[in-house]
Write an enzyme that holds these catalytic residues in place. Structure first.
Site, PDB file in Angstrom:
ATOM      1  N   LYS A  33     -10.371  15.434  21.977  1.00 51.85           N
ATOM      2  CA  LYS A  33     -10.751  14.019  22.129  1.00 51.85           C
ATOM      3  C   LYS A  33     -10.021  13.166  21.094  1.00 51.85           C
ATOM      4  O   LYS A  33      -9.431  13.684  20.145  1.00 51.85           O
ATOM      5  CB  LYS A  33     -12.263  13.869  21.962  1.00 51.85           C
ATOM      6  CG  LYS A  33     -12.791  14.283  20.595  1.00 51.85           C
ATOM      7  CD  LYS A  33     -14.285  14.123  20.516  1.00 51.85           C
ATOM      8  CE  LYS A  33     -14.773  14.503  19.112  1.00 51.85           C
ATOM      9  NZ  LYS A  33     -16.208  14.240  18.934  1.00 51.85           N
ATOM     10  N   TYR A 244      -0.100  -5.974  -5.323  1.00 55.59           N
ATOM     11  CA  TYR A 244      -1.097  -7.028  -5.194  1.00 55.59           C
ATOM     12  C   TYR A 244      -2.250  -6.831  -6.177  1.00 55.59           C
ATOM     13  O   TYR A 244      -2.718  -5.703  -6.398  1.00 55.59           O
ATOM     14  CB  TYR A 244      -1.681  -7.043  -3.777  1.00 55.59           C
ATOM     15  CG  TYR A 244      -0.741  -7.561  -2.725  1.00 55.59           C
ATOM     16  CD1 TYR A 244      -0.237  -8.855  -2.791  1.00 55.59           C
ATOM     17  CD2 TYR A 244      -0.375  -6.766  -1.647  1.00 55.59           C
ATOM     18  CE1 TYR A 244       0.618  -9.347  -1.811  1.00 55.59           C
ATOM     19  CE2 TYR A 244       0.480  -7.238  -0.656  1.00 55.59           C
ATOM     20  CZ  TYR A 244       0.972  -8.535  -0.748  1.00 55.59           C
ATOM     21  OH  TYR A 244       1.814  -9.018   0.220  1.00 55.59           O
TER      22      TYR A 244
END
Length: 348
Positions: A33, A244
């Site tokens: 899955k 950042y």
């Protein structure tokens, strides 16, 4: 140059063999899955050697069918006539888990192979245990319904000592299922609880080389090797920051590699400073915040040049479990979260 996820065929075969070692008497349902836990259905051929394959959407069964003739277990089953007919055409075994599905199944004029899911304590999908006798009675005389298996699912299998495991197993064993195959074991219980193996086991994460527990399982071989190129090299002066938010500061002059991968590729944005990255055989440390397209890595522990590839996970020296731990998440999320802009390839 871009990020690449290379899927090891030999590792897939090896991990399936480990399942057989743990549960030699049981048939195997390969859980494929979520696009084979992010590994891509068309790149996991060795897992097709299992007895049956399991998917979580009809669209996945549709993609899987041209690749193999093995039966496909459709985990959510069906709720519409249209889906039922397509599932039958695709040779799907259907999971029945809700009484709302009963009417459409009972109205079928075509053969149906059915797995009945019972809720033994997960409190997710599954009919109530007290509903099972009535459901079996209604289906017993239906000429087109063949009940293949009674199944359930552990809530706490990744914690082997959790008392709920014994409670659920006791509840499941008390069901009158003597006329049917049974299935309960996922990866964690395949490894830790032999009494739960029954007739079918349903391995998932262990097939892809990842431990279902907090510790790394050395028996399992990593399947997905995620790598990306070094795009630039520079020296950061002592006291300067990287990335950042200026969350990483050089304590001394430090050589930095800028690598072409970021959260836009599925590398975890919340990976901490110090998260290991493997470059030319040496474990190096993430320096600064992960951005959309790039990460920066302290390469004082190795030599490198532009174009060298950094391994983000999927090597014996750097497992995906380790990166998940540094990122306060689980390996499942990292593997299924690799984005579409990453190139997927096979490797030996």
């Amino acid at each position: 140059m871009q990020a690449v996820a290379a899927i090891s065929q030999s590792a897939l075969a090896h991990n399936l063999a480990v399942v057989h070692t743990h549960a030699p008497q049981a048939k195997v349902v390969s859980m494929v899955k979520s696009d084979a836990y992010g590994h891509h259905l068309d790149l996991i051929t060795p897992l097709f050697a299992a007895d049956i394959l399991a998917v979580s959407e009809l669209s996945e069964a549709r993609r899987l069918r041209p690749l193999t003739q093995k039966p496909i277990l459709l985990l959510p089953g069906v709720f519409t006539e249209e889906d039922l007919q397509e599932a039958i055409q695709l040779n799907c075994h259907l999971v029945f888990h809700d009484l709302a599905q009963l009417a459409i199944l009972m109205s079928s004029k075509h053969p149906i192979k059915l797995w009945i899911k019972v809720d033994s304590g997960m409190r997710r999908l599954g009919i109530a245990t007290q509903s099972l006798p009535d459901v079996l009675s209604q289906m017993d005389n239906h000429e087109h319904i063949q009940i293949k298996c009674i199944m359930s699912h552990f809530a706490c299998a990744d914690e082997p000592m959790h008392p709920k495991n014994i409670q659920q197993l006791d509840i499941f064993n008390q069901l009158d299922t003597k006329d049917f195959y049974r299935s309960m074991a996922n990866s964690a219980s395949i490894i830790s609880r032999a009494k739960s193996h029954f007739d079918y086991v349903r391995p998932g994460i262990m097939l892809y080389g990842t431990s279902p527990f907090a510790n790394i399982d050395e028996q399992l071989m990593p399947v997905m090797e995620l790598s990306a190129p070094i795009l630039s090299l520079k020296t950061i002066k002592a006291g300067e920051t990287v990335g950042y938010g200026a969350t990483w500061k050089a304590t001394k002059d430090t050589r930095i590699a800028i690598i072409g991968i970021g959260y836009g590729d599925g590398y975890p944005r919340h990976a901490k400073n110090g998260t290991p990255v493997l470059i030319n055989g040496a474990l190096c440390a993430l320096a600064g915040r992960v951005s959309m397209d790039l990460i920066c890595v302290d390469i004082q522990e190795t030599s490198a040049k532009i174009g060298d590839r950094a391994i983000l996970w999927g090597n014996d020296k750097l497992r995906v479990e380790t990166v998940a731990s540094y990122s306060q998440t689980i390996a499942y999320e990292l593997l299924t979260g690799v984005s579409a802009r990453v190139t997927f390839t096979q490797r030996a």
